[in-house]
Design a protein around this motif. Structure first.
Motif, PDB file in Angstrom:
ATOM      1  N   SER A  62      23.532  20.722  34.022  1.00 47.64           N
ATOM      2  CA  SER A  62      22.439  20.735  34.989  1.00 47.64           C
ATOM      3  C   SER A  62      22.393  19.410  35.740  1.00 47.64           C
ATOM      4  O   SER A  62      22.080  19.377  36.933  1.00 47.64           O
ATOM      5  N   PHE A  63      22.729  18.332  35.047  1.00 48.38           N
ATOM      6  CA  PHE A  63      22.746  17.030  35.724  1.00 48.38           C
ATOM      7  C   PHE A  63      23.825  17.005  36.802  1.00 48.38           C
ATOM      8  O   PHE A  63      23.614  16.538  37.920  1.00 48.38           O
ATOM      9  N   VAL A  64      25.000  17.493  36.429  1.00 46.41           N
ATOM     10  CA  VAL A  64      26.119  17.458  37.380  1.00 46.41           C
ATOM     11  C   VAL A  64      25.817  18.330  38.591  1.00 46.41           C
ATOM     12  O   VAL A  64      25.967  17.900  39.740  1.00 46.41           O
ATOM     13  N   GLY A  66      22.926  19.368  39.645  1.00 47.24           N
ATOM     14  CA  GLY A  66      21.806  18.796  40.389  1.00 47.24           C
ATOM     15  C   GLY A  66      22.249  17.631  41.261  1.00 47.24           C
ATOM     16  O   GLY A  66      21.832  17.500  42.419  1.00 47.24           O
ATOM     17  N   ALA A  67      23.132  16.794  40.716  1.00 44.89           N
ATOM     18  CA  ALA A  67      23.612  15.639  41.482  1.00 44.89           C
ATOM     19  C   ALA A  67      24.422  16.094  42.683  1.00 44.89           C
ATOM     20  O   ALA A  67      24.280  15.552  43.788  1.00 44.89           O
ATOM     21  N   LEU A  68      25.263  17.096  42.475  1.00 45.86           N
ATOM     22  CA  LEU A  68      26.065  17.606  43.600  1.00 45.86           C
ATOM     23  C   LEU A  68      25.159  18.163  44.692  1.00 45.86           C
ATOM     24  O   LEU A  68      25.388  17.948  45.888  1.00 45.86           O
ATOM     25  N   ARG A  70      22.024  17.324  45.265  1.00 45.17           N
ATOM     26  CA  ARG A  70      21.272  16.260  45.933  1.00 45.17           C
ATOM     27  C   ARG A  70      22.158  15.496  46.890  1.00 45.17           C
ATOM     28  O   ARG A  70      21.726  15.112  47.982  1.00 45.17           O
ATOM     29  N   ALA A  71      23.401  15.273  46.480  1.00 47.31           N
ATOM     30  CA  ALA A  71      24.325  14.563  47.367  1.00 47.31           C
ATOM     31  C   ALA A  71      24.566  15.379  48.625  1.00 47.31           C
ATOM     32  O   ALA A  71      24.580  14.854  49.740  1.00 47.31           O
ATOM     33  N   ALA A  74      21.550  15.263  50.873  1.00 44.50           N
ATOM     34  CA  ALA A  74      21.459  13.990  51.578  1.00 44.50           C
ATOM     35  C   ALA A  74      22.396  13.972  52.770  1.00 44.50           C
ATOM     36  O   ALA A  74      22.059  13.490  53.849  1.00 44.50           O
ATOM     37  N   MET A 130      32.174  20.381  49.114  1.00 48.50           N
ATOM     38  CA  MET A 130      32.098  20.499  47.665  1.00 48.50           C
ATOM     39  C   MET A 130      30.923  21.370  47.262  1.00 48.50           C
ATOM     40  O   MET A 130      30.989  22.197  46.356  1.00 48.50           O
ATOM     41  N   THR A 134      31.140  24.731  45.219  1.00 44.75           N
ATOM     42  CA  THR A 134      30.517  24.841  43.895  1.00 44.75           C
ATOM     43  C   THR A 134      29.461  25.920  43.838  1.00 44.75           C
ATOM     44  O   THR A 134      29.341  26.639  42.859  1.00 44.75           O
ATOM     45  N   GLU A 147      13.158  20.969  43.844  1.00 44.87           N
ATOM     46  CA  GLU A 147      14.356  20.644  43.095  1.00 44.87           C
ATOM     47  C   GLU A 147      14.408  21.335  41.731  1.00 44.87           C
ATOM     48  O   GLU A 147      15.449  21.820  41.316  1.00 44.87           O
ATOM     49  N   LEU A 151      17.430  23.609  40.290  1.00 44.49           N
ATOM     50  CA  LEU A 151      18.147  23.324  39.046  1.00 44.49           C
ATOM     51  C   LEU A 151      18.101  24.515  38.111  1.00 44.49           C
ATOM     52  O   LEU A 151      19.089  24.880  37.501  1.00 44.49           O
TER      53      LEU A 151
ATOM     54  N   THR B  12      37.420  18.048  46.420  1.00 47.92           N
ATOM     55  CA  THR B  12      36.142  18.540  45.899  1.00 47.92           C
ATOM     56  C   THR B  12      36.233  18.997  44.451  1.00 47.92           C
ATOM     57  O   THR B  12      35.364  18.695  43.633  1.00 47.92           O
ATOM     58  N   LEU B  19      33.097  14.453  37.551  1.00 47.82           N
ATOM     59  CA  LEU B  19      31.674  14.300  37.207  1.00 47.82           C
ATOM     60  C   LEU B  19      31.389  14.897  35.831  1.00 47.82           C
ATOM     61  O   LEU B  19      30.662  14.326  35.033  1.00 47.82           O
ATOM     62  N   ALA B  23      29.938  12.454  33.036  1.00 45.52           N
ATOM     63  CA  ALA B  23      28.479  12.583  32.905  1.00 45.52           C
ATOM     64  C   ALA B  23      27.951  12.237  31.509  1.00 45.52           C
ATOM     65  O   ALA B  23      26.957  11.511  31.396  1.00 45.52           O
ATOM     66  N   GLN B  46      20.509  11.752  36.825  1.00 44.85           N
ATOM     67  CA  GLN B  46      20.949  12.461  38.018  1.00 44.85           C
ATOM     68  C   GLN B  46      21.147  11.507  39.203  1.00 44.85           C
ATOM     69  O   GLN B  46      22.099  11.638  39.968  1.00 44.85           O
ATOM     70  N   LEU B  49      24.441   9.907  38.857  1.00 44.11           N
ATOM     71  CA  LEU B  49      25.543  10.783  39.258  1.00 44.11           C
ATOM     72  C   LEU B  49      25.653  10.876  40.779  1.00 44.11           C
ATOM     73  O   LEU B  49      26.750  10.880  41.344  1.00 44.11           O
ATOM     74  N   VAL B  50      24.497  10.949  41.420  1.00 42.04           N
ATOM     75  CA  VAL B  50      24.506  10.976  42.890  1.00 42.04           C
ATOM     76  C   VAL B  50      25.111   9.669  43.419  1.00 42.04           C
ATOM     77  O   VAL B  50      25.942   9.674  44.343  1.00 42.04           O
ATOM     78  N   ILE B  53      28.776   9.798  43.159  1.00 42.78           N
ATOM     79  CA  ILE B  53      29.392  10.633  44.210  1.00 42.78           C
ATOM     80  C   ILE B  53      29.527   9.818  45.498  1.00 42.78           C
ATOM     81  O   ILE B  53      30.573   9.826  46.151  1.00 42.78           O
ATOM     82  N   HIS B  54      28.464   9.100  45.831  1.00 37.37           N
ATOM     83  CA  HIS B  54      28.503   8.322  47.068  1.00 37.37           C
ATOM     84  C   HIS B  54      29.457   7.130  46.967  1.00 37.37           C
ATOM     85  O   HIS B  54      29.991   6.685  47.974  1.00 37.37           O
TER      86      HIS B  54
END
Lengths: 411, 187
Positions: A62-64, A66-68, A70-71, A74, A130, A134, A147, A151, B12, B19, B23, B46, B49-50, B53-54
């Motif tokens: 879920s972290f991975v 979620g991070a993807l 959010r990135a 952004a 990505m 995904t 969010e 998730l 990708t 990740l 993680a 999280q 991790l973001v 990625i950046h």
């Protein structure tokens, strides 16, 4: 520079990996006696290792995901901001200066530019790509919502990936054995005593590790349990594992053949007398299970032969290459007991903790006892008492209960 | 390393795979800094991790990917922790962020919690390089060489950072009577 200002970091590392010589042990002990910072560092390493093992259940997937997301969000916001800015500048250029026809033409051009830029941005942004790869379009739409909802949705959509990551998580479990502290009031025993002496004599013998028996009110302490490993070329645990696998493989087949279903439907699924046709096992899976079992057996042979280093190496290979397998889980407990018998309570404690963190229950009772004894030998009285209390609470009728009660002064 | 380089170039699938691999260790660093049961530690994981990625396009392969990721995780977690502490201090000075759920704190675990809390508060006070060195050493159990490789600093520099961090740690221990007593330190 005082002596205690030069911290023997290399010796601490060697101790952590169990490769400290007698001379180095003496040097380290001398330093530790006067350096509370290094004592604290050792304690902290142990604390964080325990903490990491307790927190090993976290859902990394879920972290991975979620991070993807959010990135990607952004990136999308950034692209939209740029596009809005260019559109606004185009509009500003037109206001008040251009005629209505020119303004319309400019707006049309702006729209075309907007669409083209949007398309380019979506193609050029690798994070966005990505994101598409995904999650697909459905998840992109979902990302616009709150969010936590996103998730939750991705979590629900990706059970298989979550399982993969959980297994990867298990592979990256704490890589170092836990280093508990030496209590200041009770100086650490010399290395020769810890490592080279024969298995230490303890007031009560720790029974041989064996698969867990169900707690029973009639169960009593044997009092004469051996303090060495029982030769177990094929342990009962492995038998259990195989039986479980067989049952698991057989379970679906009870639904299959309709011809003989009359008897089968009435019979309990787990009845051993019922013959069921087993589905063809996955050859790769079978080969992997066989390899894990063979490696486990090889490690056990080395351990029984007293080749501790070889056994430790083989157990580590098993834990690394077959992480999550029943044999790998059991190997933590077996190696822990091996180290405890060898007098290396540091390594034993760490391995017992790691076994308990796996959630396996076959040797849980024994591992809880071993953990408490390890702590006791390390001089961590309060931690040992807490461990014995935990053991008593979990297994009040255990054969180790008398030992725990005695340690806690309850007998 | 090849996976990290592919991810840095924008592959990708490689990024996603990387990740997943990194993680757990990043989460361990974050929890080491934040505390495993704080409400903000998951968010910090999280965020880390973001941030990774950046930062991936800037990865030049000069150190192990895990070291790169863990340093990012450490910096992110420390920043989040400082923010959280500041916010809570404004709201209520008595709030302790290193809380454990009920039933999870027998005496032994209480000792450990106090030690870890002391380190976490120390991390906020130390210069970033020293805090990073002592964090990677205690939370992940890294050797000096591993820290040096991850941070790109010479070995002796890392040794010096650790020495300074331990000096600060010693001062903290002396300031905590309970901890000093547990460690046999005369206060």
């Amino acid at each position: 520079v005082k002596v205690i200002d030069v911290h023997p970091e290399e010796l601490l590392d060697r101790e952590l990996h169990g490769v400290l010589s007698d001379e180095q042990r003496n040097l380290l002990d001398t330093h530790l006696a006067g350096c509370e910072a290094c004592r604290m560092e050792r304690l902290l390493r142990a604390d964080f290792a325990v903490e990491a093992s307790r927190a090993g259940e976290a859902d990394m997937q879920s972290f991975v995901l979620g991070a993807l997301q959010r990135a990607a969000s952004a990136e999308a916001v950034s692209a939209a901001t740029q596009l809005t800015g260019s559109a606004a500048s185009v509009s500003a250029l037109g206001s008040g200066v251009l005629t209505r026809r020119r303004l319309s033409a400019s707006l049309a051009v702006a729209c075309v530019l907007l669409i083209a830029a949007g398309a380019a941005a979506s193609r050029s942004s690798w994070v966005a790509r990505m994101f598409h790869v995904t999650f697909g379009e459905a998840s992109i739409a979902a990302s616009r919502g709150p969010e936590h909802r996103v998730l939750a949705r991705t979590r629900a959509n990706a059970p298989q990936e979550a399982a993969e990551v959980r297994s990867a998580d298990a592979r990256t479990a704490p890589r170092s054995p836990v280093l508990p502290a030496v209590a200041p009031a009770q100086p650490a025993p010399p290395a020769a005593e810890l490592i080279e002496r024969p298995p230490p004599v303890v007031p009560e013998t720790l029974p041989t590790l064996s698969p867990r028996r169900e707690p029973s009110a009639t169960r009593k302490s044997t009092g004469s349990l051996e303090n060495t490993y029982r030769p177990a070329p094929r342990t009962a645990r492995i038998a259990n594992v195989r039986a479980t696998r067989t049952l698991a493989a057989a379970a679906p087949s009870t639904k299959a053949p309709a011809a003989s279903s009359a008897a089968l439907e009435l019979a309990p699924t787990a009845d051993p007398n019922v013959s069921v046709r087993e589905p063809a096992p996955d050859p790769a899976r079978v080969a992997q299970q066989a390899a894990a079992a063979a490696l486990f057996e090889q490690a056990n042979r080395a351990r029984r032969a007293g080749k501790l280093d070889q056994a430790a190496t083989l157990y580590e290979s098993l834990q690394r290459d077959f992480a999550g397998s029943p044999e790998a889980k059991l190997s933590f407990a077996l190696s822990a007991r091996m180290w405890l018998d060898a007098g290396n309570a540091f390594a034993a404690y760490g391995a017992f903790e790691r076994y308990l963190a796996t959630g396996d229950r076959a040797l849980r009772e024994e591992a809880m006892t071993g953990r408490a004894l390890s702590l006791e030998r390390l001089g961590r009285k309060s931690a040992a008492d807490a461990a014995f209390a935990e053991l008593l609470q979990a297994y009040p009728y255990s054969s180790y209960a008398p030992l725990a009660k005695k340690r806690l002064g309850q007998d | 390393m090849s996976l990290a380089k592919a991810a840095a170039l924008g592959d990708t699938a490689a990024t996603t795979h990387l990740l997943r691999k990194l993680a757990p260790e990043m989460a361990r660093v974050v929890r080491g800094v934040m505390g495993p049961y704080t409400a903000d530690s998951d968010d910090a994981t999280q965020q880390a991790l973001v941030a990774l990625i950046h930062a991936l396009p800037a990865f030049r392969g000069e150190c192990a990917p895990a070291g790169y990721a863990c340093r990012i995780a450490f910096r992110t977690a420390l920043a989040v922790r400082k923010n959280v502490q500041r916010r809570r201090r404004l709201a209520d000075a008595s709030v302790d962020t290193d809380t454990f759920p009920s039933g999870e704190s027998p005496s032994a675990r209480g000792d450990a919690a106090r030690r870890m809390q002391l380190l976490r508060s120390l991390l906020e006070e130390l210069p970033a390089e020293q805090a990073e060195a002592i964090c990677l050493r205690t939370v992940l159990g890294w050797s000096l060489e591993e820290i040096a490789q991850a941070s790109g600093a010479p070995l002796n520099t890392v040794r010096s950072r650790l020495r300074l961090a331990k000096e600060a740690l010693r001062a903290k221990i002396h300031a905590d009577p309970l901890l000093a007593s547990e460690l046999g330190v005369e206060s």
